[in-house]
Design a protein around this motif. Structure first.
Motif, PDB file in Angstrom:
ATOM      1  N   PRO A  20     -16.856   9.079 -14.051  1.00  0.00           N
ATOM      2  CA  PRO A  20     -16.699   9.239 -12.604  1.00  0.00           C
ATOM      3  C   PRO A  20     -15.520  10.133 -12.291  1.00  0.00           C
ATOM      4  O   PRO A  20     -14.590  10.263 -13.085  1.00  0.00           O
ATOM      5  N   PRO A  21     -15.559  10.804 -11.142  1.00  0.00           N
ATOM      6  CA  PRO A  21     -14.448  11.680 -10.788  1.00  0.00           C
ATOM      7  C   PRO A  21     -13.159  10.892 -10.634  1.00  0.00           C
ATOM      8  O   PRO A  21     -13.104   9.918  -9.893  1.00  0.00           O
ATOM      9  N   ALA A  22     -12.151  11.285 -11.346  1.00  0.00           N
ATOM     10  CA  ALA A  22     -10.863  10.590 -11.277  1.00  0.00           C
ATOM     11  C   ALA A  22     -10.065  11.109 -10.093  1.00  0.00           C
ATOM     12  O   ALA A  22     -10.049  12.313  -9.830  1.00  0.00           O
ATOM     13  N   PRO A  23      -9.426  10.233  -9.332  1.00  0.00           N
ATOM     14  CA  PRO A  23      -8.588  10.710  -8.227  1.00  0.00           C
ATOM     15  C   PRO A  23      -7.486  11.619  -8.746  1.00  0.00           C
ATOM     16  O   PRO A  23      -6.902  11.371  -9.800  1.00  0.00           O
ATOM     17  N   LYS A  24      -7.263  12.695  -8.019  1.00  0.00           N
ATOM     18  CA  LYS A  24      -6.196  13.600  -8.417  1.00  0.00           C
ATOM     19  C   LYS A  24      -4.843  12.904  -8.280  1.00  0.00           C
ATOM     20  O   LYS A  24      -4.598  12.178  -7.317  1.00  0.00           O
ATOM     21  N   THR A  25      -3.995  13.145  -9.239  1.00  0.00           N
ATOM     22  CA  THR A  25      -2.666  12.548  -9.175  1.00  0.00           C
ATOM     23  C   THR A  25      -1.883  13.208  -8.052  1.00  0.00           C
ATOM     24  O   THR A  25      -1.672  14.421  -8.065  1.00  0.00           O
ATOM     25  N   PRO A  26      -1.492  12.458  -7.036  1.00  0.00           N
ATOM     26  CA  PRO A  26      -0.794  13.056  -5.900  1.00  0.00           C
ATOM     27  C   PRO A  26       0.581  13.585  -6.302  1.00  0.00           C
ATOM     28  O   PRO A  26       1.155  13.190  -7.323  1.00  0.00           O
ATOM     29  N   ALA A  27       1.073  14.495  -5.470  1.00  0.00           N
ATOM     30  CA  ALA A  27       2.405  15.033  -5.704  1.00  0.00           C
ATOM     31  C   ALA A  27       3.448  13.944  -5.472  1.00  0.00           C
ATOM     32  O   ALA A  27       3.203  12.966  -4.765  1.00  0.00           O
ATOM     33  N   PRO A  28       4.604  14.063  -6.109  1.00  0.00           N
ATOM     34  CA  PRO A  28       5.647  13.061  -5.897  1.00  0.00           C
ATOM     35  C   PRO A  28       6.067  12.983  -4.436  1.00  0.00           C
ATOM     36  O   PRO A  28       5.992  13.961  -3.701  1.00  0.00           O
ATOM     37  N   ALA A  29       6.494  11.825  -4.016  1.00  0.00           N
ATOM     38  CA  ALA A  29       6.842  11.612  -2.614  1.00  0.00           C
ATOM     39  C   ALA A  29       8.048  12.447  -2.217  1.00  0.00           C
ATOM     40  O   ALA A  29       9.048  12.475  -2.933  1.00  0.00           O
ATOM     41  N   PRO A  30       7.937  13.182  -1.097  1.00  0.00           N
ATOM     42  CA  PRO A  30       9.109  13.916  -0.634  1.00  0.00           C
ATOM     43  C   PRO A  30      10.179  12.940  -0.171  1.00  0.00           C
ATOM     44  O   PRO A  30       9.881  11.864   0.338  1.00  0.00           O
ATOM     45  N   SER A  31      11.396  13.304  -0.369  1.00  0.00           N
ATOM     46  CA  SER A  31      12.492  12.424   0.013  1.00  0.00           C
ATOM     47  C   SER A  31      13.500  13.216   0.837  1.00  0.00           C
ATOM     48  O   SER A  31      13.400  14.431   0.983  1.00  0.00           O
ATOM     49  N   GLY A  32      14.467  12.518   1.367  1.00  0.00           N
ATOM     50  CA  GLY A  32      15.524  13.192   2.105  1.00  0.00           C
ATOM     51  C   GLY A  32      15.179  13.385   3.561  1.00  0.00           C
ATOM     52  O   GLY A  32      14.365  12.672   4.155  1.00  0.00           O
ATOM     53  N   ARG A  33      15.809  14.410   4.123  1.00  0.00           N
ATOM     54  CA  ARG A  33      15.742  14.612   5.565  1.00  0.00           C
ATOM     55  C   ARG A  33      14.339  14.984   6.061  1.00  0.00           C
ATOM     56  O   ARG A  33      13.904  14.500   7.118  1.00  0.00           O
ATOM     57  N   ARG A  34      13.612  15.795   5.315  1.00  0.00           N
ATOM     58  CA  ARG A  34      12.264  16.184   5.751  1.00  0.00           C
ATOM     59  C   ARG A  34      11.352  14.956   5.847  1.00  0.00           C
ATOM     60  O   ARG A  34      10.585  14.814   6.801  1.00  0.00           O
ATOM     61  N   ARG A  35      11.447  14.085   4.881  1.00  0.00           N
ATOM     62  CA  ARG A  35      10.634  12.865   4.918  1.00  0.00           C
ATOM     63  C   ARG A  35      11.061  11.988   6.087  1.00  0.00           C
ATOM     64  O   ARG A  35      10.214  11.402   6.782  1.00  0.00           O
ATOM     65  N   GLN A  36      12.344  11.883   6.332  1.00  0.00           N
ATOM     66  CA  GLN A  36      12.854  11.082   7.446  1.00  0.00           C
ATOM     67  C   GLN A  36      12.294  11.583   8.775  1.00  0.00           C
ATOM     68  O   GLN A  36      11.873  10.796   9.635  1.00  0.00           O
TER      69      GLN A  36
END
Length: 251
Positions: free
Chosen positions: A46-62
């Motif tokens: 079955p198609p495996a879910p793509k591994t997502p990019a690491p979570a952005p952190s810092g001010r942009r995420r805030q």
């Protein structure tokens, strides 16, 4: 003696193969490996879910999280740069430093929302007892559209806010309503992998069923947010359609 590394190897287990005399050279070391290769071609994984990019952190995420809260609680029409800055607890200059324009901010916040949803969904799918079972995967994927916890409830409200804004914002619509349909593609692939159904039933069209399931579950989930339906009601409706698909099988 011929170097073993240069000898042909079985395509399945990589065991070195003896040189052929006449005729076509062998590609498998045994009938067992030949049968396994046939099963792999007939029933690919079955198609495996793509591994997502690491979570952005810092001010942009805030700042992105502030966009989500404003969109979920008051709608995207209330998401001015100044309002977002106040919600994030930063100055307007900080927001303008990290994002060139309001459009840039809204697009970046939407992408971060998708990445965070994908990370959480990926973790839940990997925790399934039978992650290779297309039926279990299909139910798990559809559950991701339901507001089963606070994150999925907020994400659904934010997506509804973006959809409403995209109706009057062509630039945002080009990003929000793109041609790619990864969710429908995934559900289509899972339906196509289901075993054949009853001989007396016409097979289903995986793509048409995927379109109906995704749009239907999303629409019913909006009703859950409004309190017009319960999650249990929606699951009963989804199970009704899934049992029909399981019984008929893919075409």
């Amino acid at each position: 003696m011929r170097d073993e590394k240069q000898m042909p190897a079985c395509r399945v287990c990589r065991t070195p193969l003896a040189p052929a005399g006449r005729g076509r050279p062998p590609v498998y070391c045994s009938r067992g490996c030949q049968a396994r290769a046939y099963r792999r071609r007939k029933d690919p994984p079955p198609p495996a879910p793509k591994t997502p990019a690491p979570a952005p952190s810092g001010r942009r995420r805030q700042i992105a999280e502030a966009v989500w809260r404003v969109a979920a609680e008051r709608g995207l029409h209330a998401a001015s740069m100044r309002e977002i800055a106040a919600e994030a607890g930063v100055s307007l200059r900080v927001v303008q430093y990290h994002f060139d324009s309001k459009h840039d901010l809204l697009v970046a916040a939407l992408r971060m929302l998708h990445e965070e949803s994908a990370r959480q969904a990926d973790a839940r799918v990997r925790a399934l007892r039978r992650p290779s079972d297309p039926r279990a995967l299909l139910r798990a994927v559809l559950d991701e559209f339901l507001p089963l916890d606070e994150w999925r409830r907020v994400a659904l409200r934010v997506h509804a806010a973006y959809y409403a804004r995209s109706l009057t914002d062509p630039a945002l619509a080009r990003v929000f309503l793109h041609d790619a349909q990864p969710l429908e593609d995934l559900v289509t692939a899972l339906i196509a992998r289901l075993p054949a159904g009853s001989a007396g039933l016409p097979p289903v069209d995986p793509r048409r069923e995927a379109d109906l399931l995704v749009s239907g579950v999303v629409g019913l989930s909006i009703d859950v947010l409004h309190g017009r339906r319960s999650v249990a009601d929606v699951r009963r409706t989804v199970d009704h359609h899934l049992e029909r698909i399981f019984a008929a099988g893919p075409g």
